[in-house]
Design a protein around this motif. Structure first.
Motif: not given
Length: 729
Positions: A168-171, A173-178, A248-250, A255-257
């Protein structure tokens, strides 16, 4: 998905028989589901390779998620099932069938979400991002292995909690890749924001429905260690845990996007900012850096600093140094040596000579790429730095020179396949165009400096060579003498000199070194040294030329030679002795009113200096000619630039025209004849002669003594071998 359907059928049979499978069979069934879904994921990734993210990338998982949410909510509301805590099997056959249906739907959703997230996360990826994505997938597989074969009534192993938290933490972190959002227009950004937020909402709804909503099944009465499970776990417990993590990761990424798109957060423009910064830095450097190595290093850094690639290197040719094939001169993220070994630089540079960029989505499969898998060259973009067409226009503008000639390529690599989107390539092409222009400007400036330096050196060389010619000519009673030299370049290989051999004796030399330019000028300087020293030791013309051949021959380069005409004028005796070492014939003009008058070309035999370095043949061939001078005799010793000069139509001046000109003006004094001949040469050959031109005018006015009787022969010349063969004993 046939494997998933097969496992679902086996689960229904187990429920009907109410007999749990052996542990080995349970592990095999769980792993079969994982392998089937992994194969589907790999196939869909390969099918969509190279496609840039679009609104469809979000709409597809949204539609699938809505369908799965409807299925799971409907099943939960319409059916009441349960799980036997002793056998870990469904209490009825309908529950087993619905578990297979919901599990298959969750499997489709998991694969769809992962396939959609991959191009968004790996948009312009750096090595760390690629490793993070692989770690995310690897953690999911590890979770599956830990849960394979375990009954749903048992608590998961303690390590699973750490793996879940790390995933979940890694997901997150990757959510910042927009960075993919930067390529969207204003209208597209609004639509994408709506889709992303809707997807996030649906995925959150799925998490709620599976964990605390209707899509859960009580285990026994729900009071045990494991109170309830989702329908998907009936099909495969690893699938149930995995789909929950993917959901959860998706949801976090969607949400971040949505927030980035809705609020216009800076993260969406980070890469574009990097591109603009790289271009600004390069434009700034092009104004301050004026040497190739520094600029090449800046060009290699630019794509890496802008996030357009993980590795970059620059290969350039430099025809000024003879390096026609491009060679790697700068690299970033990799050593110059490793970059040169990673690809066939020459072949790839040739592939972009027409000005079109080359994109290798699967670089390691290309025969021109030597890098091994895992070396960081999964995708490779090759951008031209200058083209053959541009080089040709520069050559034409420079009259055929190499000024400003840039030839080479910029190589940008990423560690994964299909890592460059179309706008990545467009940004790199813009950057490469600016880079080529900057390097061209630096080359032009360097060429200007080099030309200025060479011009100063040639001016100095010309001044030094002028001093090698006699500054004043000896004055001997009864003799008028004048000379001129006109080099075709700044420095030349023609030479003349006049030395006093005695109170009433002069030595006159005209020589022509083969070739032109600096090498010829060097041999000309050597000729002066031998003449100044040797002419005083060997009074006869033939003797001096033989000594010059012996002295200069070993020093001349292969194929080089020196032609010379040497005359010794004895004013006391009123004679002129002449010898030719392969030189142009001397012109002799005498008053035509005399019985022995006329104009002649004196062609005594002789080899050029340097053609026979042993000297025996040179001596045998050499002939001396002697003229008994009469007042008014005019002689012209000259180099071939005078007779080989061509006019605008290509006609050669020639010996006959020269002899007629001297005869026509022989009554002028030596200096006047020299000036007239210079004007004639300029008028015939123009401002830029093709060859060096040098000549000496010798005019005998006499000393008032008796005039020699007319010679019986015409021309009035006597000949003899310069080195007579001794009689046989």
């Amino acid at each position: 998905m046939l494997g998933v359907a097969g496992v679902a059928a086996v689960r229904v049979v187990e429920a009907a028989a109410h007999t749990p499978p052996p542990f080995g069979v349970a592990v095999a069934l769980d792993l079969a589901v994982v392998v089937a879904l992994a194969a589907a994921y790999a196939a869909l990734v390969a099918a969509g390779a190279g496609r840039p993210p679009s609104l469809r990338t979000l709409s597809t998982p949204l539609l699938v998620a809505l369908g799965v949410l409807a299925v799971e909510a409907g099943v939960g509301w319409l059916h009441e099932g349960g799980v036997d805590p002793k056998t870990a099997l469904p209490l009825d056959l309908a529950t087993a069938v619905l578990g297979g249906v919901v599990g298959a739907a969750d499997g489709v959703l998991s694969v769809t979400v992962l396939v959609a997230l991959r191009p968004l996360v790996l948009r312009r990826p750096r090595r760390g991002v690629v490793l993070a994505w692989r770690a995310l997938v690897g953690l999911g597989l590890t979770t599956a292995v830990l849960l394979a074969g375990r009954p749903v009534t048992e608590l998961p192993p303690p390590a699973l909690s750490l793996l879940t938290a790390a995933t979940v933490l890694l997901g997150a972190a990757l959510s910042a890749r927009q960075s993919w959002t930067a390529a969207l227009g204003r209208r597209q950004r609004g639509a994408a924001a709506a889709l992303a937020l809707a997807l996030a909402a649906v995925l959150v709804g799925l998490v709620v429905v599976r964990s605390a909503g209707p899509a859960t099944l009580p285990v026994g009465d729900g009071s045990g260690a494991v109170g309830a499970i989702g329908y998907t776990s009936l099909l495969s417990r690893p699938l149930g845990a995995g789909t929950l993590l993917v959901t959860v990761v998706g949801g976090l990424y969607a949400l971040a996007a949505g927030l980035v798109l809705l609020l216009g957060a800076p993260a969406a423009d980070d890469d574009r900012t990097g591109e603009r910064r790289a271009l600004r830095q390069l434009a700034d450097l092009s104004g301050r850096l004026l040497d190739r190595p520094a600029l090449a290093a800046a060009v290699a850094r630019g794509p890496v600093e802008a996030g357009l690639g993980d590795l970059a290197w620059v290969a350039l040719s430099d025809v000024r140094t003879g390096a026609v094939a491009p060679a790697v001169v700068a690299a970033e993220g990799v050593s110059v040596e490793a970059a040169a070994a990673a690809v066939d630089v020459a072949a790839l540079a040739r592939a972009v000579e027409d000005g079109e960029a080359l994109l290798l989505d699967h670089a390691e499969a290309d025969h021109r790429v030597r890098a091994r898998p895992g070396s960081g060259v999964g995708s490779l973009a090759v951008l031209p730095l200058g083209t053959a067409r541009q080089a040709g226009s520069l050559d034409a503008a420079d009259g055929g020179g190499a000024v400003g000639l840039v030839r080479g390529a910029l190589f940008v690599a990423r560690p994964t396949a299909d890592a460059f989107a179309p706008d990545d390539l467009a940004a790199l092409e813009t950057f490469a165009g600016q880079a080529a222009l900057s390097i061209s400007h630096a080359d032009l400036f360097a060429d200007a400096l080099e030309r200025d330096r060479l011009a100063r050196e040639l001016t100095l060389a010309r001044e030094v060579q002028r001093r090698l010619f006699p500054q004043t000519l000896p004055d001997v009673a009864g003799v008028q003498i004048a000379a001129a030299e006109r080099p075709a370049r700044e420095v030349g290989g023609d030479y003349y000199d006049v030395v006093r051999l005695g109170p009433d004796c002069l030595g006159v030399l005209v020589a022509d070194v083969s070739g032109k330019g600096a090498a010829a000028a060097f041999y000309m300087a050597m000729m002066k040294g031998t003449f100044q020293a040797g002419s005083r030791l060997a009074r006869a013309p033939g003797a001096y030329l033989a000594e010059a051949n012996a002295a200069l021959g070993p020093s001349l380069g292969r194929g080089d030679f020196v032609s010379a005409a040497y005359a010794v004028l004895d004013a006391d005796a009123g004679t002129l002795a002449l010898a030719r070492a392969g030189h142009t014939p001397t012109v002799l003009a005498r008053d035509e009113a005399r019985p022995d008058g006329g104009t002649w070309l004196l062609r005594g035999d002789g080899l050029a200096i340097g053609l026979d370095r042993e000297g025996a043949t040179f001596r045998r061939a050499l002939v001396e000619q002697t003229v008994a001078l009469v007042p008014g005799d005019t002689l012209l010793l000259y180099t071939d630039g005078l007779v080989e000069a061509r006019d605008a139509g290509g006609a050669e001046y020639g010996y006959s025209r020269l002899a007629a000109f001297v005869a026509r003006h022989r009554d002028r004094d030596a200096e006047a004849l020299r000036d007239l001949l210079l004007d004639e040469h300029r008028a015939w050959s123009g401002a830029d002669p093709d060859d060096d031109t040098t000549f000496v005018v010798v005019r005998w006015v006499g000393r008032g003594g008796p005039t020699p009787a007319p010679a019986p022969a015409a021309p009035p010349v006597t000949e003899r071998p310069a080195f007579p063969t001794p009689p046989a004993p």
